[in-house]
Design a protein around this motif. Sequence first.
Motif, PDB file in Angstrom:
ATOM      1  N   VAL A   1     -12.928 -14.680 -39.280  1.00 47.14           N
ATOM      2  CA  VAL A   1     -11.562 -14.530 -38.659  1.00 47.14           C
ATOM      3  C   VAL A   1     -10.876 -13.441 -39.121  1.00 47.14           C
ATOM      4  O   VAL A   1     -10.924 -13.052 -40.281  1.00 47.14           O
ATOM      5  N   LYS A   2     -10.066 -12.819 -38.260  1.00 50.32           N
ATOM      6  CA  LYS A   2      -9.094 -12.001 -38.740  1.00 50.32           C
ATOM      7  C   LYS A   2      -7.626 -12.552 -39.447  1.00 50.32           C
ATOM      8  O   LYS A   2      -7.246 -13.438 -38.840  1.00 50.32           O
ATOM      9  N   PRO A   3      -6.920 -11.834 -40.239  1.00 47.28           N
ATOM     10  CA  PRO A   3      -7.396 -10.579 -40.761  1.00 47.28           C
ATOM     11  C   PRO A   3      -8.448 -10.730 -41.862  1.00 47.28           C
ATOM     12  O   PRO A   3      -8.380 -11.958 -42.450  1.00 47.28           O
ATOM     13  N   PHE A   4      -9.457  -9.890 -41.781  1.00 50.28           N
ATOM     14  CA  PHE A   4     -10.444 -10.068 -42.894  1.00 50.28           C
ATOM     15  C   PHE A   4     -10.453  -8.965 -44.064  1.00 50.28           C
ATOM     16  O   PHE A   4      -9.582  -8.181 -43.952  1.00 50.28           O
ATOM     17  N   SER A   5     -10.833  -9.483 -45.272  1.00 50.10           N
ATOM     18  CA  SER A   5     -11.000  -8.429 -46.354  1.00 50.10           C
ATOM     19  C   SER A   5     -12.149  -7.747 -46.061  1.00 50.10           C
ATOM     20  O   SER A   5     -13.207  -8.382 -45.393  1.00 50.10           O
TER      21      SER A   5
END
Lengths: 164, 677, 130
Positions: free
Chosen positions: C106-110
Motif C-alpha cells: 500500500v502506498k505511501p510506503f516506507s
Amino acid sequence: MAEIPEESLQLVEDTQKGKFLTFSVGKEMYAIEIKFVTEIIGIQPITEVPELPEYIKGIINLRGKIIPVMDVRIRFIKKPVEYNDRTCVIVIEVKDISIGLIVDNVSEVLSIADVDIVPPPDMNKEAENKYIKAIGKVGKEVKLILDCERLINNNDAQAISKIA
Amino acid sequence: MLISSTDNTNEDGVDILANNLDSEPMLELFVFETFELISQLENIILNNEEANSIGIQINEVFRIVHTIKGSAAMMNFNSIVSLSHSLEDVFYHIRENQPENVDYSTLVDVVLRSLDFLKNEVNAIQIGSNLDNDVSIIVQEINEFLSLLKNENGLQKPKAVSTDFNMQKNNEVPEVTGENHFKALIFFEDGCEMENIRAFTLMHNLEKVANVISYCPKDIIEDQETIEIIRSNGFEIQFRTDLCIDNVKTLLSNTLFMKDIKLETISPIKNKHSSEENDNTGRDNNQITVKQSMISVNISKLDILMDLVGELVIMQDMVIQNPELEGLALNSFNKASRQLQKVTNEIQDAVMSIRMVPLSATFQRMHRIVRDMGKKLDKDVKLEFIGEETEVDKNIIEHLSDPLIHLVRNAVDHGIESPEEREKKGKSRSGKITLEARNEGGDVWIIVRDDGKGLDRENILQKAKKQGLLKKPENELTDREIYSYIFLPGFSTKKEVDEFSGRGVGMDVVNKNIEEVGGTVRVDSSMEIGTTITIKIPLTLAIIDGMKVRVGKSIYVIPITSIKESFKAQESTVIKDEANKSEMMMIRGDCCPILRLHEFFKVQPDTTNLEEGIIIVVENESRVMCLFADELMGEQQVVVKAMPGYIKKVNGISGCAVMGSGDISLIMDVSRLLNIS
Amino acid sequence: MKVLIVDDAAFMRMALKSIVEKSGHEVVGEADNGRKAAELCRILSKEGKKPDLVTMDITMPEVNGIQGVALIQEFDEKIKVVMVTAMGQKSMVQEAMENGAFDFIVKPFSEDRIKSALTQIQSILERNRV
C-alpha cells in the motif's frame, strides 16, 4: 559538490596570513595580500572595449575565461609606458570578480609581520593614496599595501555602468 | 533540507520515504513530474470546456490526480495529498456514476483553483519554503461541489464492481476432499494496511487447495471495521485439505507481511505430499538492462555540455588554423581535419537539438489566461494555435512566457470587443486570438494576432507627445514607430486601471525580455481589423554565424543574419550633412545613415577614406544602416560569451567570442547600433 | 532478484528503484503501463533477464495494472507480480489478485516496508525453488 572541511580552509588562510606579493609600478613597490592572487601571467593580447575608463585596458582570454584587465599605472595617474617582456598581469579575485592587474614587474612573495604594518600617513593628495590600505616595513624598504576591494570597486563599477 | 522542516511521519506514524532516501533528486523529479501532471490536467479540463464534459478523458483525469496524490503521499506533502484526494473523489464519482447534470463550468472553476493551489505548493517545495497555505478552504469547496453533484443526480448505486464474488461459487476450486482439518490464526505486520483484503487474498489462495469451513471476522470485504479486528485479534480461518501441515505452512507463508501464523491441527495428520507451485528463474546476472527511451536531464548539465562543445570548436580552429602549419603541404592532415570539422559540427547540432523544446507548452498556458479574462470581462474569445510544434532553445523559452502572457492579456483586454459591440460592427460575436510560430532562417517568429478593434494611432500619438516621448517630428513617424510606443515603460492608453492590464507595467516587460535574448518586437495594426504583434527571436543564443570585420587592429563580429550586403563605396553616392556632421549613402533610392566603426569604437583604422574601406549594410526591423570598416575577414561560427560582469553593458556590443587564435572579438549588437543612431 | 518496476509516475519508479537497488537487487527494467510491462517481460526473458518480481502500479494510462497482471501471468505464471496500490482501491486489488497478482503493497510506503517485502519474496522464491 564536496565541501572543503572547515579546518582545511582555516589551514589555507593560516598559511596565507601575513604573506604578500610585491610588485613595482614606476619607482614604488606595492604589495597585495596573497589570498587575493589567483595567478601571475605575462602580458597577453588585449581586446579593447569601447566606453570603458582609460585604466581598464580591455579584456583578455584566460584559458576560455574572459576577464577585464586594469593598467595600475594609469589607475594611479602615472605616465603610461609601453608593455615589455617584464610586464606582468596579476590575476586577482575579489568578491567573485576576477580581474587582471597590469604591473611593471612582479618581484617576490614576502612575509610581513603584523607589527611591521602601519596605517598610511594621511596625505590625501595623490590619487593612489585612497587605494593604499597600510604600509609594510621590510628591512629598510617600504611596501605600499593595496586595498584590493577599493582598487576594483570604489565607484568604478558604477562609473562604468553609468557610461553604458 | 526542506524535508526536515516538515513532519517526517504520516498519520500512521510510518516513517516516510523521504526520510531514508536520497531526497534531492527525488524532490527534483517530484517537482518536475507534478508540474507536468498539473499542466496536463489543466489542458484537458480547458480543452473540454467547449464540449461541457470531460467525456472519455475522465479516466485520464482520474489517473493524473491519483498519481499526484500518490507521489505527494510518498514525500509527505499533506496539503497536496488532501487536495488531490478530494479532487479524486469528485472525478471518481463522475467516472463511476456518470451523473447527468454536471455544472461543468463550476467544475472547471473549482479544478482550476485547485490546480493553482497545487502549483503554489509545488513552487514552494521547489524553492524550499514551508507549506503553510491553508488547504481546508479549497478542500471544503471541492467537497461542497461533490455533495451538490451527488444531490442533484440522486444517490445512484455505484456500478457493480466485482466486490461480490462469492467464495463458494468459485469455479476454480478443485475438488478437495480434505482429510486434514486445520485452524490458523494469522497476524499481519503493523502498518501494512488493507488487512481485510490481505485476509481475503489469503483465503482466496487457500481455496485452490482447501475447503474453507469458516473464518472470522466475517464480511471482511464490505465491512471496513474488520480491518481493526484483524489488527488486534488476528484473522482466524478453518479449513480442510489433503495437504500436510508443512505444506500448509509453506502455502500460508507465501504471503507478504505475515507477522505470525498459529496453525493448529484439528483432525489427525496424514503425511501426504502434494506438489506445490515452485519457482524457477534464470540465474545469469549480466548487465543488460532495458532502459526507458526518455530521460530527463538537468538543464545546467546541458549548459555545461554546450560550453564544452563551444570550447571544442575553438580548440579545433586553434589546431587546424595553427600558424605553424602555414605553407606546409598537409594533404592527409587537411583531409582528417575536414572529417574532424564534420564531426564537431554534427556534435554541435546534436547538442543544440537536445536543448530545443517545442513552444506548445508555452502556448498551452495561454488557454487559461484567455479563459479567465474572457469570463471576467464577459468577452467571448477563441484561441487558435498555428505551428506550436516549432522548437526553440530552452533558455529562450523561459524569456518568452511572460511577454506572451502580457500580449495575450492585452489582446483580450484592449483588442477584442464585447460580443455586443462586435455584433454591431458586423463581426462574429466571438473574437479570435491566433498564436503562430514559425521558423524564418536563423530566427523564430512568434506572432500574436487578434481580430479586435486595432490600435488607436491618434490616441497613442497624443499620449506619447504628452509624455514627451516623440524623438522625431510627428510627420516623419511611421505607423510602426507610433505603435511601438505601447512598449515603452509607463505607457498605457487605458483610462482606468484594472486587474489584468492597463497599469502601464507589463507591455514594457515584453520589450525588455525579448531584447534580452536578442529578439525584436514589431507591431502592425489596422482599425477594426485587429492587431498583429510579431516577435522575432534567434533560435539559439549560444552559437551564431558571424562575419569578421577588421578596423585597424581590432576584429569585430557581425551576426550574418543582420547583414544585407557589403560593397566598396563610391564617393559620389555619399551625402554629407555638414550641419549634423552625419553622412548618408543612397542605396537603390533609399537614404542610409553611415556609421564609421572606428569613430564609434574609438580605434585607429587603416583608412578613413570611404572608398578604400568597405561598407557593410546591416538591417534590423526594416531599419537599415551602413557600417564602415577597413575590411571583411570572412565568415566564422562563433560561440557567444557574455562580457565579464565587471564591465556591465557596452553600447553596440552584445558579447564577445574567442577566436581560433585565442584572441577575443567583440560581437556587435546590430539592433542597438540602429537605435543609437 | 531481478525486478521490473511498472508505474506511470517517474517519481514512483525512482523511489522504488532506489530502494530495490539499495537492497541489493537488480532493476532490469521500467515500464509506464501494463502493456509495456508485459512486452518488457518477453524481451527480458529472451535476454535471459526474466524478472523474478514485478512491482505494478494500478492506475496507469492505456493498459492498467489489473490488465497488466493478467498479461504477465499469461506469459509466465512464475513471475511474481506485487501490486503497488493506493489505500482504498480495494476492489481493484481484488481484481488484480483474481488476475494472478501475488500480493500487494500500500502506498505511501516506507523504505523498510519495501525492503521487508523484498526479503520475504526472495525467501519465498528460494523456498519454492528447493
